[in-house]
Design an enzyme around this catalytic site. Sequence first.
Site, PDB file in Angstrom:
ATOM      1  N   TYR A  80       0.833  -1.197   0.000  1.00 16.50           N
ATOM      2  CA  TYR A  80       0.000   0.000   0.000  1.00 16.50           C
ATOM      3  C   TYR A  80       0.869   1.248   0.000  1.00 16.50           C
ATOM      4  O   TYR A  80       2.058   1.200   0.327  1.00 16.50           O
ATOM      5  CB  TYR A  80      -0.976   0.014   1.187  1.00 16.50           C
ATOM      6  N   CYS A  81       0.265   2.349  -0.406  1.00 17.50           N
ATOM      7  CA  CYS A  81       0.916   3.661  -0.359  1.00 17.50           C
ATOM      8  C   CYS A  81      -0.178   4.687  -0.124  1.00 17.50           C
ATOM      9  O   CYS A  81      -1.302   4.338   0.245  1.00 17.50           O
ATOM     10  CB  CYS A  81       1.702   3.942  -1.642  1.00 17.50           C
ATOM     11  N   ARG A  82       0.093   5.943  -0.357  1.00 13.20           N
ATOM     12  CA  ARG A  82      -0.904   6.983  -0.137  1.00 13.20           C
ATOM     13  C   ARG A  82      -2.004   6.971  -1.201  1.00 13.20           C
ATOM     14  O   ARG A  82      -3.169   7.166  -0.907  1.00 13.20           O
ATOM     15  CB  ARG A  82      -0.238   8.362  -0.099  1.00 13.20           C
ATOM     16  N   SER A  83      -1.635   6.733  -2.461  1.00 15.78           N
ATOM     17  CA  SER A  83      -2.610   6.855  -3.549  1.00 15.78           C
ATOM     18  C   SER A  83      -2.876   5.566  -4.315  1.00 15.78           C
ATOM     19  O   SER A  83      -3.798   5.518  -5.110  1.00 15.78           O
ATOM     20  CB  SER A  83      -2.117   7.900  -4.552  1.00 15.78           C
ATOM     21  N   GLY A  84      -2.059   4.543  -4.111  1.00 20.39           N
ATOM     22  CA  GLY A  84      -2.207   3.294  -4.852  1.00 20.39           C
ATOM     23  C   GLY A  84      -1.282   3.186  -6.054  1.00 20.39           C
ATOM     24  O   GLY A  84      -1.029   2.088  -6.546  1.00 20.39           O
TER      25      GLY A  84
END
Length: 120
Positions: A80-84
């Site tokens: 996962y990350c902040r925006s995908g």
Amino acid sequence: MEKGKTNSVAKLEPSPKKGVIAAPDFLNILTNRPSSTLLLDVRSEEEAEAGIIPQSLLIPADKVLERLSEIPSDGDIVVYCRSGLRAEMVYSLLEERGYSVRYLPSTLDIKKDGSFTIIN
């Protein structure tokens, strides 16, 4: 029936992208995480200073290849990350190397205490 007419109706639905984990499944993994599942946070170190989901491994996306030895190859990985976007890129890198990996394509707002909101 008139010539050229059919009784069927086409229903077009996009098929899920390969490797995507849906938000409810992501939440289920967080709640009932098997010990063989790694949560891989690929945000930058600066982003992670604002908060990180507990028991996640932080490896910024641009460091994944040089830190590959830190990522176990014998379990499942959820990226996962902040925006995908970075999560999808890292998914591709790991999947090409034989890892069992999925990614969350959603935007996450992670708080200092590790709590988070999935925005989309």
